[in-house]
Design an enzyme around this catalytic site. Structure first.
Site, PDB file in Angstrom:
ATOM      1  N   LEU A 150       0.817  -1.218   0.000  1.00  0.00           N
ATOM      2  CA  LEU A 150       0.000   0.000   0.000  1.00  0.00           C
ATOM      3  C   LEU A 150       0.850   1.268   0.000  1.00  0.00           C
ATOM      4  CD1 LEU A 150      -2.899   1.194   0.378  1.00  0.00           C
ATOM      5  CD2 LEU A 150      -2.481   1.087   2.824  1.00  0.00           C
ATOM      6  N   HIS A 151       0.547   2.174  -0.907  1.00  0.00           N
ATOM      7  CA  HIS A 151       1.241   3.464  -0.914  1.00  0.00           C
ATOM      8  C   HIS A 151       0.331   4.544  -1.488  1.00  0.00           C
ATOM      9  CE1 HIS A 151       2.280   1.407  -4.720  1.00  0.00           C
ATOM     10  NE2 HIS A 151       2.400   2.597  -5.283  1.00  0.00           N
ATOM     11  N   THR A 152       0.405   5.702  -0.883  1.00  0.00           N
ATOM     12  CA  THR A 152      -0.367   6.858  -1.336  1.00  0.00           C
ATOM     13  C   THR A 152       0.598   7.862  -1.958  1.00  0.00           C
ATOM     14  OG1 THR A 152      -1.978   6.531   0.431  1.00  0.00           O
ATOM     15  CG2 THR A 152      -1.944   8.698  -0.618  1.00  0.00           C
TER      16      THR A 152
END
Ligand SMILES: [Zn+2]
Length: 139
Positions: free
Chosen positions: A92-94
């Site tokens: 997960l990465h924003t």
């Protein structure tokens, strides 16, 4: 890859290293200063992030959005997350991307479409609302 960065085994240009996550520069930025915010725990998609981790993680994303704008004297930011499709790293990465008026990002990054009519728009809205009702959370 991001697990290795969190553990300090893989080098990265770190912007933040906190209990709620690590922020680092994307090595292939859309614009220079493009930051990725990743949770410390290995999670693949937003759906995998436990509810009790949401406030801390998104507070960190929010702070990065403020910091990218202020720190780079940017006009604003673009904050986004790919889940599964176009998700280049399965952790997960924003994305927090600095924006400047007239930077040209809009044209190629957000191809626009239209609903055929109000009925089609209503159908999409109804399907999303129905799925939201099924998650058991009372808004
Ligand atoms: Zn990982």
């Amino acid at each position: 890859m991001f697990c290795g960065i969190v553990a300090g085994e893989v080098p990265a240009f770190r912007v933040a290293d906190e209990a709620d996550g690590v922020a680092l520069l994307d090595t292939r930025p859309v614009f220079k200063g493009h930051v990725l915010v990743v949770p410390r725990t290995h999670l693949v998609t937003l759906a995998d992030l436990p509810a009790d981790a949401l406030p801390g993680y998104f507070r960190l994303v929010q702070r990065l959005a403020v910091a990218v704008e202020a720190g780079l004297s940017a006009g604003g930011t673009f904050v986004a997350m790919n889940n599964k499709v176009s998700q280049s790293v399965p952790h997960l990465h924003t994305h927090v991307v600095p924006r400047t008026k007239g930077d040209g990002l809009r044209g190629f990054f957000w191809p626009r479409t239209r609903y055929a009519d109000d009925a089609e728009a209503g159908d999409f809205a109804g399907r999303i609302a129905a799925a939201l009702a099924e998650d058991g959370t009372v808004g």
